[in-house]
Design a protein around this motif. Structure first.
Motif, PDB file in Angstrom:
ATOM      1  N   MET A   1      -4.589   5.390   2.143  1.00 28.10           N
ATOM      2  CA  MET A   1      -3.742   4.347   1.559  1.00 28.10           C
ATOM      3  C   MET A   1      -4.389   3.770   0.306  1.00 28.10           C
ATOM      4  O   MET A   1      -5.590   3.508   0.284  1.00 28.10           O
ATOM      5  CB  MET A   1      -3.519   3.227   2.583  1.00 28.10           C
ATOM      6  CG  MET A   1      -2.702   3.676   3.786  1.00 28.10           C
ATOM      7  SD  MET A   1      -2.855   2.541   5.165  1.00 28.10           S
ATOM      8  CE  MET A   1      -1.764   1.222   4.641  1.00 28.10           C
ATOM      9  N   VAL A   2      -3.552   3.569  -0.705  1.00 32.66           N
ATOM     10  CA  VAL A   2      -4.031   3.020  -1.979  1.00 32.66           C
ATOM     11  C   VAL A   2      -3.037   1.964  -2.426  1.00 32.66           C
ATOM     12  O   VAL A   2      -1.827   2.089  -2.196  1.00 32.66           O
ATOM     13  CB  VAL A   2      -4.150   4.124  -3.061  1.00 32.66           C
ATOM     14  CG1 VAL A   2      -4.620   3.539  -4.389  1.00 32.66           C
ATOM     15  CG2 VAL A   2      -5.107   5.221  -2.607  1.00 32.66           C
ATOM     16  N   ARG A   3      -3.548   0.918  -3.049  1.00 29.14           N
ATOM     17  CA  ARG A   3      -2.670  -0.144  -3.537  1.00 29.14           C
ATOM     18  C   ARG A   3      -1.671   0.359  -4.573  1.00 29.14           C
ATOM     19  O   ARG A   3      -2.029   1.139  -5.451  1.00 29.14           O
ATOM     20  CB  ARG A   3      -3.500  -1.233  -4.225  1.00 29.14           C
ATOM     21  CG  ARG A   3      -3.909  -2.339  -3.321  1.00 29.14           C
ATOM     22  CD  ARG A   3      -4.812  -3.298  -4.074  1.00 29.14           C
ATOM     23  NE  ARG A   3      -5.229  -4.315  -3.131  1.00 29.14           N
ATOM     24  CZ  ARG A   3      -4.634  -5.505  -3.019  1.00 29.14           C
ATOM     25  NH1 ARG A   3      -3.640  -5.829  -3.814  1.00 29.14           N
ATOM     26  NH2 ARG A   3      -5.061  -6.369  -2.127  1.00 29.14           N
TER      27      ARG A   3
ATOM     28  N   TYR B   1       0.849  -1.186   0.000  1.00 24.34           N
ATOM     29  CA  TYR B   1       0.000   0.000   0.000  1.00 24.34           C
ATOM     30  C   TYR B   1       0.885   1.236   0.000  1.00 24.34           C
ATOM     31  O   TYR B   1       1.891   1.290   0.707  1.00 24.34           O
ATOM     32  CB  TYR B   1      -0.890   0.037   1.232  1.00 24.34           C
ATOM     33  CG  TYR B   1      -1.931  -1.061   1.239  1.00 24.34           C
ATOM     34  CD1 TYR B   1      -3.013  -1.015   0.370  1.00 24.34           C
ATOM     35  CD2 TYR B   1      -1.823  -2.127   2.112  1.00 24.34           C
ATOM     36  CE1 TYR B   1      -3.966  -2.013   0.364  1.00 24.34           C
ATOM     37  CE2 TYR B   1      -2.777  -3.136   2.124  1.00 24.34           C
ATOM     38  CZ  TYR B   1      -3.840  -3.077   1.252  1.00 24.34           C
ATOM     39  OH  TYR B   1      -4.783  -4.064   1.250  1.00 24.34           O
TER      40      TYR B   1
END
Lengths: 279, 199
Positions: free
Chosen positions: B133-135, B123
């Motif tokens: 949070m983003v992949r 992340y």
């Protein structure tokens, strides 16, 4: 996040007050009380006895994290037999009532069992209808129903997107998912379920899994935390990503041949490590 | 004496398009499947407007000199440009080419090697415009120190920055956000919504 563990792991024959003291000594913040498992919490247990049980929980320095039931496998809301469905409604209603006595805002149900005899579409329709009805009771009591993902055992709602569509159809903020990260290994990855369901997660069950055992052999697929194949850093990251800061609850099988109380201490230590993110 | 980058920045000021708040413009590299996929994600969340202050360049690998100048012009005139990398599966030559363009036109330095997560994925933690949070999307571009204010990182590596340029700002995303938007990622949606509302 806070740590809890199921009272069903308390060794059989141990008194409830001794079991609660053990849970507290091991470092847990709460206890998960299963309706229909231990002798102290059955359908026949009266409100007065429930209040006494709650007093014992508080005296031990714990709170009740959530109220699951061990009865859905025999009495399910999706059963064709109206008597069985009525029994399921009765025990889920009782969970909601008791959760209020325990000052707890979440219960767990296993909703929908697909079998050779009772096909998927029939189970789906009956389960959606049942959960809509139970959602009204949950809303009135301000207790959330967490539908657990026992996908492989239920043969039901096996993908996270289908589970989401199911919850969309139930359409109630009082019905969400009680997400078990140990029940996903056959069909997917727990961190992806967490990302998809985010705010709909009512509680989280933790246990580890050994993928290579599958479910066809005579050995359990489950094991203690960090001994199996779950990607714990990913699970921790996903919970952080969606902002989950609620209860994580150990749902362990009793695995210790000697000193069974040690499993409580080891599990608690692993959960603290998980919460710290130092993985 | 002006170097090439300063000259381009200075000369670009002379072209001043109309810029207004709200909505978004896209500058898309033709024939780039990553850019096309990412664009679909942004289009799910952002309203297009020809005079928008926010300009998104989804999944780009190589822009023409004309496109780069146009971007510079817009930034200097007050636009907020999101440069989203499309280098995830690029060759060494493509990385080097983008690296040169970023430095020459925007003063951004990127590492010559892409960064990959150990253990499958990771992340990215964004600290701005919101904490979320983003992949990660496959291999990511790492920003070198001095490229701008870090706004996103993973495992100690800076993967997103912002910097003021003239009247506007540049945001460089070393890992594309568009595919996450296409996948209905709630945190990615919050990030781009907050950005677009603040521009």
């Amino acid at each position: 996040m806070k740590k809890s563990i199921g009272d069903n792991l308390i060794p059989k024959g141990m008194k409830v007050e001794d079991g609660l003291a053990l849970v507290k000594r091991a470092g847990f913040d709460g206890i998960e009380l299963w309706l229909g498992d231990q002798p102290w919490f059955q359908m026949a247990t009266t409100d007065a006895q429930i209040r006494e049980l709650y007093r014992q929980v508080l005296d031990a320095g714990l709170v009740v994290s959530n109220v699951p039931n061990a009865l859905d496998w025999d009495e399910n809301v999706s059963d064709r037999d109206p008597k069985k469905r009525a029994a399921a409604f009765a025990h889920i209603t009782r969970q909601i009532e008791v959760a209020q006595i325990f000052n707890c805002d979440a219960i767990l149900v296993v909703a929908g069992l697909v079998t050779e005899a009772v096909p998927y579409n029939e189970v789906y329709a009956r389960t959606v209808e049942s959960m809509k009805s139970l959602a009204e009771k949950a809303a009135a009591a301000k207790v959330k129903i967490g539908v657990e993902n026992c996908c492989a055992e239920q043969k039901f709602l096996m993908s996270p997107r289908e589970f989401a569509l199911f919850l969309d159809e139930v359409r109630s903020p009082w019905v969400g998912i009680h997400l078990d990260v140990g029940n996903i290994h056959e069909t997917g990855f727990p961190e992806q379920w967490i990302e998809i369901h985010g705010p709909r997660i009512t509680r989280v069950h933790v246990k580890d899994v050994l993928r290579h055992r599958g479910r066809c052999g005579d050995q359990s697929v489950y094991t203690n935390l960090f001994l199996g194949d779950n990607n714990w850093p990913a699970i921790r990251g996903a919970l952080q990503k969606v902002g989950y800061d609620g209860w994580i609850i150990a749902e362990m099988e009793s695995r210790y041949r000697y000193a069974p109380d040690q499993q409580f201490f080891d599990t608690s230590a692993a959960m603290s490590r998980f919460i710290s993110g130092n993985l | 004496m002006l170097d090439r980058r300063e000259f381009l920045l200075t000369s670009a000021v002379s072209v001043l398009p109309t810029i207004r708040s709200g909505g978004c413009r896209f500058l898309v590299e033709p024939g780039n499947p990553l850019a096309a996929e990412s664009l679909r994600g942004y289009r799910r969340r952002l309203r297009e407007s020809a005079e928008a202050r926010l300009i998104v360049v989804p999944g780009f690998r190589k822009l023409s000199a004309g496109q780069l100048i146009a971007l510079q012009t817009s930034v200097l005139n007050g636009a907020c440009v999101v440069l989203e990398t499309g280098l995830a599966f690029a060759s060494g030559e493509e990385i080097a080419a983008q690296s040169a363009d970023l430095w020459n036109h925007f003063g951004i330095r990127i590492a010559p090697q892409l960064s990959k997560a150990t253990g499958g994925f990771r992340y990215i933690r964004y600290h701005w415009p919101i904490d979320t949070m983003v992949r990660d999307f496959s291999a990511a571009v790492v920003l070198e120190p001095g490229s701008g204010e870090p706004i996103g990182s993973a495992a100690g590596q800076v993967l997103a920055i912002r910097r003021r340029v003239g009247q506007g700002c540049m945001i460089y995303l070393g890992s594309p956000l568009g595919p996450a938007l296409l996948a209905e990622d709630k945190q990615a949606e919050s990030w781009i919504r907050t950005l677009s509302e603040g521009v």
